[in-house]
Design an enzyme around this catalytic site. Structure first.
Site, PDB file in Angstrom:
ATOM      1  N   LYS A 181       8.821  65.706  21.298  1.00 23.63           N
ATOM      2  CA  LYS A 181      10.063  65.806  20.510  1.00 23.63           C
ATOM      3  C   LYS A 181      10.351  64.383  20.031  1.00 23.63           C
ATOM      4  CE  LYS A 181      14.044  65.391  20.150  1.00 23.63           C
ATOM      5  NZ  LYS A 181      14.608  64.464  19.129  1.00 23.63           N
ATOM      6  N   GLU A 257      11.484  55.015  30.382  1.00 20.45           N
ATOM      7  CA  GLU A 257      11.583  53.647  29.863  1.00 20.45           C
ATOM      8  C   GLU A 257      12.906  53.571  29.115  1.00 20.45           C
ATOM      9  OE1 GLU A 257       7.968  52.835  27.701  1.00 20.45           O
ATOM     10  OE2 GLU A 257       6.780  52.961  29.524  1.00 20.45           O
ATOM     11  N   CYS A 291      13.517  47.326  22.629  1.00 14.80           N
ATOM     12  CA  CYS A 291      14.122  47.371  23.964  1.00 14.80           C
ATOM     13  C   CYS A 291      13.868  46.086  24.743  1.00 14.80           C
ATOM     14  CB  CYS A 291      13.557  48.552  24.729  1.00 14.80           C
ATOM     15  SG  CYS A 291      11.780  48.442  24.899  1.00 14.80           S
ATOM     16  N   GLU A 393      24.088  46.658  26.026  1.00 15.79           N
ATOM     17  CA  GLU A 393      22.989  46.673  25.063  1.00 15.79           C
ATOM     18  C   GLU A 393      23.536  47.035  23.680  1.00 15.79           C
ATOM     19  OE1 GLU A 393      20.175  50.022  24.898  1.00 15.79           O
ATOM     20  OE2 GLU A 393      18.559  48.563  24.893  1.00 15.79           O
TER      21      GLU A 393
END
Ligand code: NAD
Ligand code: 6OD
Length: 489
Positions: A181, A257, A291, A393
């Site tokens: 997906k 992750e 990231c 973040e």
């Protein structure tokens, strides 16, 4: 792309969508135009894809020897390389990121993700132990690795092809089948990979793609499907929490992750120009949507002012524009929605008392690009560690720079965060580099470099940045079920 194309799912080797499928628009991040209409997968599509994946496990795919599977995966890597320009164009259309980033970083990694894991599975040794028994004849134990089954792969938009194949490569190398997906923002390269699979002769049902969104859409249905044996996910930490809850039903294994708020640590004894270049790349490559990127920079006090000036000069020299033009080295954010989030942090930084070194808003763009999701790369100084832009973040082209006075102080600052993904350390003192690397609480530390990847190494996050490690044999730990065979001699 002139006319928006319709993008379908790829199930059991066919591009398909149910006759009553709804389609959603995919807009170009560069100018806001609609570039594709994407079929939104529902429960029935996920069901079909999982059934296809399960029956492929029992069919031709499940009967291949490791060598045969490895040869097919080399074929996939070669075909990606043959269709390199198509993948570059698709990824540029989806993400708006410059051609040189696609050509030199992201698309080559797609091919490498198949080749390297084919090599790993071919060369991995089996564990074995001879044991003593009371009759003196002994016994031999050895471990075998079986595929886990059907793997659900859920991937994000920031490096779509790299991150999706980073999971699909090892999953297939180990003999599993997959239902992918991809992010709703970036479906094109996952779709193109379906064509590659058919060209190479990967059996039907081994690689499946269902498009759609996350909650109450294809993503959630995939994680809830009882026919999925394990889930590998890259994305936000709070999405990981939702997926973990779904995976708890049926005790399915997960590999995650997740997010990061990574520190860059620059000591006064660094190679100054290399450090400025490295921090510039780590904070602003891919418009900061990496990231592993650096959003907190700590610079030793004697070089602080000089460093801030040098980074500012580099940031102010970025060239905005269409990604196809190789003169441009800076792209837009992925979407207007993400731009709103990043701009809300730009506002918050000022409200919290930041000194704005550069940027902080939206650049003036020519009329034909005004509908794109452009933001200025931004640097702040002067904030306390409690400020939201220093703790959370942002996933945008921005960083806060703060001076430090000692090794112990900077390690404490770097570790004072709920995330623990990556660090980059800049120093010419190797002993110091080792000392600091041992004490920073992250999964990946780079010294005098950033995003330098050897795919055999363990990769993943500590604390809220992830669960598990992938890379080399670590990927095999997740994508196989290791079993012991004990033979009495
Ligand atoms: P996201 O979590 O919003 O979405 C990722 C994927 O999950 C998408 O395909 C989305 O449709 C799907 N999804 C969302 N909600 C879901 C649900 N409830 N159930 C199932 N699927 C769901 O992340 P994003 O915005 O696409 O990507 C950016 C994030 O990814 C950042 O936090 C970034 O740090 C992280 N990231 C981490 C790594 C890493 O290696 N640690 C790499 C890249 C990106
Ligand atoms: O290099 C990799 O294997 C990897 N997973 C990179 C992640 C990049 C994040 O944006």
């Amino acid at each position: 792309m002139s006319q928006p194309q319709r993008i379908h799912h790829f199930i059991n080797g066919e591009f398909t969508a149910s006759p009553d499928a709804r389609y959603f628009d995919k807009r170009s991040p560069v100018d806001g135009s609609v570039i594709a209409h994407i079929a939104e997968g529902g429960k029935a599509d996920i069901d079909d894809a999982v059934k296809a994946a399960r029956s492929a496990l029992k069919g031709e795919w499940g009967k291949l020897s490791t060598d045969q599977r490895v040869d097919l995966l080399y074929g996939v890597a070669n075909e990606i390389t043959r269709r390199f320009d198509d993948f570059v164009a698709a990824e540029m259309a989806d993400t708006g990121q410059p051609s040189h980033v696609q050509k030199h970083v992201f698309i080559p990694r797609g091919a490498a993700n198949f080749k390297v894991f084919a090599d790993v599975i071919k060369n991995v040794a089996a564990e074995s132990f001879r044991m003593a028994t009371p009759d003196g004849k002994g016994a031999l134990n050895y471990a075998i690795r079986n595929p886990k089954g059907v793997i659900g792969v859920i991937s994000p938009w920031n490096a779509p092809f790299l991150l999706m194949t980073w999971k699909v490569g090892p999953a297939l190398a180990c003999g599993n089948t997959v239902v992918v997906k991809p992010s709703e923002e970036t479906p094109l390269t996952a779709t193109l990979l379906g064509e590659v699979m058919n060209t190479v002769g990967i059996p039907k049902g081994v690689y499946n793609v269902v498009n759609g969104f996350g909650p109450e859409s294809a993503g959630a249905y995939l994680t809830q499907h009882p026919g999925v044996d394990a889930i590998t996910f890259t994305g936000e930490t709070r999405t990981g929490t939702a997926i973990m809850k779904a995976a708890a039903e049926g005790m399915r294994d997960v590999s995650f992750e997740l997010g990061g708020k990574n520190a860059g640590i620059v000591f006064a004894d660094c190679n100054f120009d290399a450090a400025v270049d490295g921090i510039f790349r780590s904070a602003f490559l891919n418009t900061g949507q990496v990231c592993l990127g650096t959003e907190r920079v700590y610079v030793e006090r004697p070089i602080f002012e000089r460093f801030v000036r040098a980074l500012k000069a580099k940031v102010e020299a970025v060239r905005y524009g269409r990604p196809e033009n190789s003169a441009n080295n800076y792209g837009p954010l992925i979407s207007q929605e993400h731009r709103d989030k990043v701009l809300s942090y730009y506002k918050k930084a000022v409200a919290e008392g930041a000194t704005l070194v550069t940027g902080g808003g939206v650049p003036d763009m020519p009329a034909e690009l005004a509908g794109g999701s452009w933001v200025q790369p931004t640097i702040w100084t002067g904030l306390p560690e409690t400020a939201a832009v220093v703790r959370e973040e942002i996933f945008g082209p921005c960083c806060h720079i703060r001076p430090f006075d000692s090794e112990d102080e900077v390690i404490e600052l770097a570790n004072d965060n709920e995330y623990g993904l990556a660090t980059t350390i800049w120093t010419e003192n190797l002993s110091r580099a080792h000392r600091v690397a041992e004490r920073v609480e992250v999964g990946v530390t780079w010294v005098n470099s950033w995003f330098l990847r050897d795919l055999r190494t363990p990769f993943g996050g500590s604390k809220q940045s992830g669960i598990g490690r992938e890379g080399g044999v670590h990927s095999l730990e997740f994508y196989t079920e290791t079993r012991n065979v004990c033979i009495k001699l």
